[in-house]
Design a protein around this motif. Structure first.
Motif, PDB file in Angstrom:
ATOM      1  N   PRO A 148       0.790  -1.239   0.000  1.00  0.00           N
ATOM      2  CA  PRO A 148       0.000   0.000   0.000  1.00  0.00           C
ATOM      3  C   PRO A 148       0.821   1.288   0.000  1.00  0.00           C
ATOM      4  O   PRO A 148       0.256   2.369   0.143  1.00  0.00           O
ATOM      5  CB  PRO A 148      -0.809  -0.117   1.290  1.00  0.00           C
ATOM      6  N   ALA A 149       2.145   1.216  -0.126  1.00  0.00           N
ATOM      7  CA  ALA A 149       2.954   2.432  -0.241  1.00  0.00           C
ATOM      8  C   ALA A 149       2.579   3.174  -1.524  1.00  0.00           C
ATOM      9  O   ALA A 149       2.137   2.574  -2.510  1.00  0.00           O
ATOM     10  CB  ALA A 149       4.446   2.089  -0.243  1.00  0.00           C
ATOM     11  N   THR A 150       2.746   4.493  -1.489  1.00  0.00           N
ATOM     12  CA  THR A 150       2.397   5.348  -2.625  1.00  0.00           C
ATOM     13  C   THR A 150       3.533   6.337  -2.871  1.00  0.00           C
ATOM     14  O   THR A 150       4.603   6.245  -2.263  1.00  0.00           O
ATOM     15  CB  THR A 150       1.111   6.143  -2.336  1.00  0.00           C
ATOM     16  N   ILE A 151       3.258   7.307  -3.702  1.00  0.00           N
ATOM     17  CA  ILE A 151       4.265   8.342  -3.962  1.00  0.00           C
ATOM     18  C   ILE A 151       4.574   9.142  -2.697  1.00  0.00           C
ATOM     19  O   ILE A 151       5.638   9.749  -2.587  1.00  0.00           O
ATOM     20  CB  ILE A 151       3.807   9.262  -5.121  1.00  0.00           C
ATOM     21  N   VAL A 152       3.673   9.121  -1.717  1.00  0.00           N
ATOM     22  CA  VAL A 152       3.959   9.810  -0.446  1.00  0.00           C
ATOM     23  C   VAL A 152       5.198   9.198   0.205  1.00  0.00           C
ATOM     24  O   VAL A 152       6.097   9.918   0.664  1.00  0.00           O
ATOM     25  CB  VAL A 152       2.747   9.729   0.507  1.00  0.00           C
ATOM     26  N   GLU A 153       5.272   7.870   0.233  1.00  0.00           N
ATOM     27  CA  GLU A 153       6.452   7.195   0.776  1.00  0.00           C
ATOM     28  C   GLU A 153       7.666   7.420  -0.127  1.00  0.00           C
ATOM     29  O   GLU A 153       8.799   7.548   0.353  1.00  0.00           O
ATOM     30  CB  GLU A 153       6.186   5.707   0.956  1.00  0.00           C
ATOM     31  N   CYS A 155       8.344  10.095  -1.653  1.00  0.00           N
ATOM     32  CA  CYS A 155       8.873  11.416  -1.313  1.00  0.00           C
ATOM     33  C   CYS A 155       9.780  11.344  -0.092  1.00  0.00           C
ATOM     34  O   CYS A 155      10.814  12.031  -0.039  1.00  0.00           O
ATOM     35  CB  CYS A 155       7.724  12.396  -1.075  1.00  0.00           C
ATOM     36  N   ARG A 156       9.418  10.524   0.897  1.00  0.00           N
ATOM     37  CA  ARG A 156      10.281  10.367   2.073  1.00  0.00           C
ATOM     38  C   ARG A 156      11.640   9.796   1.669  1.00  0.00           C
ATOM     39  O   ARG A 156      12.686  10.253   2.146  1.00  0.00           O
ATOM     40  CB  ARG A 156       9.601   9.451   3.099  1.00  0.00           C
ATOM     41  N   VAL A 157      11.616   8.818   0.778  1.00  0.00           N
ATOM     42  CA  VAL A 157      12.866   8.214   0.312  1.00  0.00           C
ATOM     43  C   VAL A 157      13.653   9.218  -0.530  1.00  0.00           C
ATOM     44  O   VAL A 157      14.888   9.309  -0.426  1.00  0.00           O
ATOM     45  CB  VAL A 157      12.581   6.927  -0.476  1.00  0.00           C
ATOM     46  N   ALA A 158      12.956   9.993  -1.337  1.00  0.00           N
ATOM     47  CA  ALA A 158      13.628  10.995  -2.165  1.00  0.00           C
ATOM     48  C   ALA A 158      14.375  12.014  -1.308  1.00  0.00           C
ATOM     49  O   ALA A 158      15.500  12.419  -1.645  1.00  0.00           O
ATOM     50  CB  ALA A 158      12.611  11.700  -3.059  1.00  0.00           C
ATOM     51  N   LEU A 159      13.766  12.408  -0.210  1.00  0.00           N
ATOM     52  CA  LEU A 159      14.420  13.377   0.672  1.00  0.00           C
ATOM     53  C   LEU A 159      15.680  12.784   1.296  1.00  0.00           C
ATOM     54  O   LEU A 159      16.702  13.470   1.431  1.00  0.00           O
ATOM     55  CB  LEU A 159      13.442  13.840   1.747  1.00  0.00           C
ATOM     56  N   ALA A 160      15.614  11.511   1.673  1.00  0.00           N
ATOM     57  CA  ALA A 160      16.804  10.854   2.229  1.00  0.00           C
ATOM     58  C   ALA A 160      17.896  10.716   1.165  1.00  0.00           C
ATOM     59  O   ALA A 160      19.082  10.944   1.437  1.00  0.00           O
ATOM     60  CB  ALA A 160      16.420   9.485   2.786  1.00  0.00           C
ATOM     61  N   LEU A 161      17.493  10.374  -0.055  1.00  0.00           N
ATOM     62  CA  LEU A 161      18.457  10.261  -1.148  1.00  0.00           C
ATOM     63  C   LEU A 161      19.099  11.606  -1.459  1.00  0.00           C
ATOM     64  O   LEU A 161      20.297  11.692  -1.740  1.00  0.00           O
ATOM     65  CB  LEU A 161      17.759   9.723  -2.407  1.00  0.00           C
ATOM     66  N   ARG A 162      18.291  12.666  -1.416  1.00  0.00           N
ATOM     67  CA  ARG A 162      18.836  13.998  -1.671  1.00  0.00           C
ATOM     68  C   ARG A 162      19.991  14.296  -0.725  1.00  0.00           C
ATOM     69  O   ARG A 162      21.016  14.866  -1.141  1.00  0.00           O
ATOM     70  CB  ARG A 162      17.745  15.057  -1.503  1.00  0.00           C
ATOM     71  N   GLU A 163      19.828  13.902   0.541  1.00  0.00           N
ATOM     72  CA  GLU A 163      20.844  14.214   1.539  1.00  0.00           C
ATOM     73  C   GLU A 163      22.142  13.448   1.276  1.00  0.00           C
ATOM     74  O   GLU A 163      23.234  14.016   1.359  1.00  0.00           O
ATOM     75  CB  GLU A 163      20.316  13.909   2.936  1.00  0.00           C
ATOM     76  N   VAL A 164      22.030  12.153   0.967  1.00  0.00           N
ATOM     77  CA  VAL A 164      23.261  11.380   0.754  1.00  0.00           C
ATOM     78  C   VAL A 164      23.945  11.798  -0.544  1.00  0.00           C
ATOM     79  O   VAL A 164      25.183  11.800  -0.634  1.00  0.00           O
ATOM     80  CB  VAL A 164      23.005   9.858   0.784  1.00  0.00           C
ATOM     81  N   ALA A 218      13.101  -8.303  -6.163  1.00  0.00           N
ATOM     82  CA  ALA A 218      12.101  -9.335  -5.902  1.00  0.00           C
ATOM     83  C   ALA A 218      10.775  -8.715  -5.456  1.00  0.00           C
ATOM     84  O   ALA A 218      10.733  -7.948  -4.489  1.00  0.00           O
ATOM     85  CB  ALA A 218      12.615 -10.297  -4.843  1.00  0.00           C
ATOM     86  N   LYS A 219       9.681  -9.051  -6.145  1.00  0.00           N
ATOM     87  CA  LYS A 219       8.366  -8.486  -5.837  1.00  0.00           C
ATOM     88  C   LYS A 219       7.950  -8.799  -4.405  1.00  0.00           C
ATOM     89  O   LYS A 219       7.307  -7.981  -3.740  1.00  0.00           O
ATOM     90  CB  LYS A 219       7.323  -9.045  -6.814  1.00  0.00           C
ATOM     91  N   LYS A 220       8.302  -9.993  -3.909  1.00  0.00           N
ATOM     92  CA  LYS A 220       7.847 -10.392  -2.577  1.00  0.00           C
ATOM     93  C   LYS A 220       8.467  -9.531  -1.478  1.00  0.00           C
ATOM     94  O   LYS A 220       7.949  -9.486  -0.359  1.00  0.00           O
ATOM     95  CB  LYS A 220       8.175 -11.869  -2.326  1.00  0.00           C
ATOM     96  N   ALA A 221       9.562  -8.826  -1.793  1.00  0.00           N
ATOM     97  CA  ALA A 221      10.229  -7.989  -0.797  1.00  0.00           C
ATOM     98  C   ALA A 221       9.667  -6.577  -0.763  1.00  0.00           C
ATOM     99  O   ALA A 221      10.055  -5.783   0.098  1.00  0.00           O
ATOM    100  CB  ALA A 221      11.726  -7.939  -1.092  1.00  0.00           C
ATOM    101  N   ARG A 222       8.724  -6.252  -1.653  1.00  0.00           N
ATOM    102  CA  ARG A 222       8.384  -4.851  -1.866  1.00  0.00           C
ATOM    103  C   ARG A 222       7.065  -4.353  -1.281  1.00  0.00           C
ATOM    104  O   ARG A 222       6.871  -3.135  -1.200  1.00  0.00           O
ATOM    105  CB  ARG A 222       8.439  -4.551  -3.364  1.00  0.00           C
ATOM    106  N   PRO A 223       6.119  -5.180  -0.873  1.00  0.00           N
ATOM    107  CA  PRO A 223       4.856  -4.624  -0.351  1.00  0.00           C
ATOM    108  C   PRO A 223       5.080  -3.643   0.796  1.00  0.00           C
ATOM    109  O   PRO A 223       5.814  -3.923   1.742  1.00  0.00           O
ATOM    110  CB  PRO A 223       4.100  -5.858   0.128  1.00  0.00           C
ATOM    111  N   GLY A 224       4.482  -2.460   0.683  1.00  0.00           N
ATOM    112  CA  GLY A 224       4.569  -1.455   1.724  1.00  0.00           C
ATOM    113  C   GLY A 224       5.881  -0.701   1.761  1.00  0.00           C
ATOM    114  O   GLY A 224       6.085   0.143   2.644  1.00  0.00           O
ATOM    115  N   LYS A 225       6.772  -0.971   0.815  1.00  0.00           N
ATOM    116  CA  LYS A 225       8.079  -0.332   0.796  1.00  0.00           C
ATOM    117  C   LYS A 225       8.315   0.368  -0.542  1.00  0.00           C
ATOM    118  O   LYS A 225       7.551   0.200  -1.497  1.00  0.00           O
ATOM    119  CB  LYS A 225       9.190  -1.365   1.039  1.00  0.00           C
ATOM    120  N   VAL A 226       9.382   1.122  -0.585  1.00  0.00           N
ATOM    121  CA  VAL A 226       9.777   1.790  -1.822  1.00  0.00           C
ATOM    122  C   VAL A 226      11.034   1.113  -2.357  1.00  0.00           C
ATOM    123  O   VAL A 226      12.062   1.059  -1.676  1.00  0.00           O
ATOM    124  CB  VAL A 226      10.052   3.286  -1.592  1.00  0.00           C
TER     125      VAL A 226
END
Length: 292
Positions: A148-153, A155-164, A218-226
């Motif tokens: 159920p993760a969406t583009i909202v999640e 964005c959280r990952v994008a902000l972390a990536l921006r920093e690194v 792997a698809k099985k590792a991805r539900p709820g994650k980005v």
């Protein structure tokens, strides 16, 4: 019976066909409107296509019909449209080379829009004037949410990536995919093999926040994650171009964003932009991807 409309675009003669055909049935968006969008967005789109071999995703009967990816320039392509013959090791079509189109100008863009090439995909490298492939000049991270993760999640990952990335001296620029996820781009200086670098960063973020980030396909590792798809930096892969339409029920666009929009995103609908929205954004912002 197909209708034909001769036009002259920047000194080039073209024949547009079936302008009234509806390519996005839910929106009633016609081929004429697709061509109009690409013509009007060309000033900010073309710099991101220029010099890059095109992979067109064509929908001759609209987004609800059959589609195909086209890397090889059609045999009927006009002689003035730039092409580059490039090696494609490991091609699934058993070809040693492909005759790619390079969409550098408005007539070429209109030509492809008339072919119902709704989606324009390009690699992270360009072709030199002499037709040789250059090293990658762009680093890309494709952020793909697993329901159920969406583009909202994303964005959280994008902000972390921006920093690194910033810590490594790289300036990230965000855009929507025009579908359910988003991408981050950064100018690439060739400090190492880009896929290796991108994979290292993805793994680092996964280790820091394993409940949110996954770096394996792997698809099985991805539900709820980005999923941070670092493999898009493989020279054989392409990514949807900034300002390209997407073949969704409505004519959504892969849209460059401000970091403020990423920081403030609280609902998936906050970052959905149609062709009309993006034309208005261009008037307000110009090309957000042209900024350092």
């Amino acid at each position: 019976m197909s209708s034909k409309t001769p036009v002259r675009v920047d000194g080039r003669d073209l024949v547009l066909t079936n302008l009234g055909k509806v390519l996005y049935p839910e929106a009633g968006f016609t081929k004429a409107e697709v061509i109009d969008y690409y013509s009007r967005i060309a000033a900010v789109l073309l710099p991101h296509l220029a010099g890059r071999p095109l992979t067109a995703k064509r929908y001759p009967n609209g987004v609800d019909g059959a589609f195909f990816f086209e890397k090889n320039a059609p045999s009927h392509v006009p002689g003035w449209l730039r092409r580059a013959t490039l090696p494609v090791p490991g091609s699934t079509m058993d070809r040693d080379t492909i005759d790619f189109a390079i969409v550098d100008d408005l007539p070429s863009l209109v030509y492809y829009a008339n072919l119902a090439a709704l989606e324009l995909h390009v690699p992270q490298w360009r072709v030199a004037p002499d037709g040789t492939a250059q090293p990658p000049d762009t680093l890309v991270f494709d952020l793909d949410p697993g329901a159920p993760a969406t583009i909202v999640e994303c964005c959280r990952v994008a902000l972390a990536l921006r920093e690194v990335l910033a810590a490594d001296g790289l300036t990230a620029r965000p855009k929507t995919s025009g579908s359910k996820g988003m991408q981050l781009y950064a100018p690439w200086d060739g400090r190492q093999e880009p896929s290796v670098y991108a994979k290292e960063l993805a793994q680092r973020l996964e280790k820091a926040d394993p409940a949110l980030v996954v770096s394996v396909m792997a698809k099985k590792a991805r539900p709820g994650k980005v999923f941070i798809d670092w493999s898009q930096n493989n020279p054989a892969k392409t990514t949807i171009a900034p300002y390209s339409l997407r073949a969704r029920p409505y004519p959504t666009v892969s849209t460059p964003l401000t970091w403020e929009e990423v920081e403030e995103c609280g609902h998936p609908g906050d970052l959905v932009f149609t062709a009309a929205d993006v034309l208005a954004r261009m008037q307000e912002h110009g090309d957000l991807f042209a900024r350092a």
